[in-house]
Write a protein that holds these residues in place. Structure first.
Motif, mmCIF file in Angstrom:
data_model
loop_
_atom_site.group_PDB
_atom_site.id
_atom_site.type_symbol
_atom_site.label_atom_id
_atom_site.label_comp_id
_atom_site.label_asym_id
_atom_site.label_seq_id
_atom_site.Cartn_x
_atom_site.Cartn_y
_atom_site.Cartn_z
ATOM 1 N N LYS A 53 -10.892 10.403 10.759
ATOM 2 C CA LYS A 53 -11.394 9.082 10.292
ATOM 3 C C LYS A 53 -10.156 8.047 10.706
ATOM 4 O O LYS A 53 -9.568 7.885 9.392
ATOM 5 C CB LYS A 53 -12.494 9.127 9.396
ATOM 6 N N PHE A 54 -9.971 7.115 10.907
ATOM 7 C CA PHE A 54 -8.824 6.670 11.789
ATOM 8 C C PHE A 54 -9.564 5.258 11.131
ATOM 9 O O PHE A 54 -9.547 4.211 11.172
ATOM 10 C CB PHE A 54 -8.373 6.378 13.089
ATOM 11 N N ASP A 55 -9.462 5.258 9.646
ATOM 12 C CA ASP A 55 -9.181 4.319 8.368
ATOM 13 C C ASP A 55 -7.955 3.394 7.211
ATOM 14 O O ASP A 55 -8.931 2.628 6.145
ATOM 15 C CB ASP A 55 -11.232 4.392 8.109
ATOM 16 N N GLN A 56 -7.396 4.321 7.831
ATOM 17 C CA GLN A 56 -6.182 4.109 6.894
ATOM 18 C C GLN A 56 -5.425 2.963 6.887
ATOM 19 O O GLN A 56 -5.779 1.865 8.365
ATOM 20 C CB GLN A 56 -5.057 4.608 7.025
ATOM 21 N N LYS A 105 -7.783 -0.367 6.296
ATOM 22 C CA LYS A 105 -8.626 -0.951 7.188
ATOM 23 C C LYS A 105 -9.848 -1.511 5.434
ATOM 24 O O LYS A 105 -9.279 -0.671 4.415
ATOM 25 C CB LYS A 105 -9.752 -0.128 7.294
ATOM 26 N N ASP A 150 -11.762 -1.068 1.842
ATOM 27 C CA ASP A 150 -12.324 -0.185 1.954
ATOM 28 C C ASP A 150 -14.051 -0.911 0.780
ATOM 29 O O ASP A 150 -13.927 -1.099 -0.468
ATOM 30 C CB ASP A 150 -11.761 0.500 0.585
ATOM 31 N N TRP A 151 -14.464 -1.310 1.520
ATOM 32 C CA TRP A 151 -15.759 -1.897 1.174
ATOM 33 C C TRP A 151 -16.524 -1.543 0.128
ATOM 34 O O TRP A 151 -16.982 -1.758 -0.516
ATOM 35 C CB TRP A 151 -17.002 -2.271 2.477
#
Length: 114
Positions: free
Chosen positions: A5-8, A10, A12-13
């Motif tokens: 998961k490439f969410d670095q 982004k 963080d809701w």
């Protein structure tokens, strides 16, 4: 083994407890009833000054009681103050980006008024 998961980097809701936003939802709903769906995203003449003035009027009403209710909507004055500050920020960001107030909305969002 774990999936990727490439969410670095982004947003963080998940860090927002949604119950904190409930009073804001109530203000949005009161605005929809009075002005129409997402009216708040439209451009306003002297919007910066008007949103700030409204926020401060509601802040005055809640200065000594954060649970004070607005007679017209039944919503907390504090929620109205926060809402107006958020709308001021929203419109300032859109102006800075050189976009009209509702330019980032997608066609999937029905209506032009709040």
């Amino acid at each position: 083994m774990h999936g990727k998961k490439f969410d670095q980097g982004k947003l963080d809701w998940s860090v927002i407890p949604l119950e904190i936003l409930e009073p804001l939802v109530e203000v949005f709903m009161a605005g929809e009833e009075k002005y129409g769906y997402l009216n708040c995203l439209l451009e306003f003449e002297n919007g910066d000054r008007r949103f700030f003035a409204a926020a401060m009027r509601h802040a005055v009403e809640s200065q000594f009681d954060p649970l004070a209710d607005d007679d017209e909507t039944g919503c907390f004055h504090e929620a109205h103050a926060a809402w107006n500050h958020l709308m001021r920020l929203y419109h300032a960001r859109r102006t800075k980006d050189g976009q009209s107030a509702g330019a980032r909305r997608t066609s999937a969002q029905p209506g032009a008024a709040e």
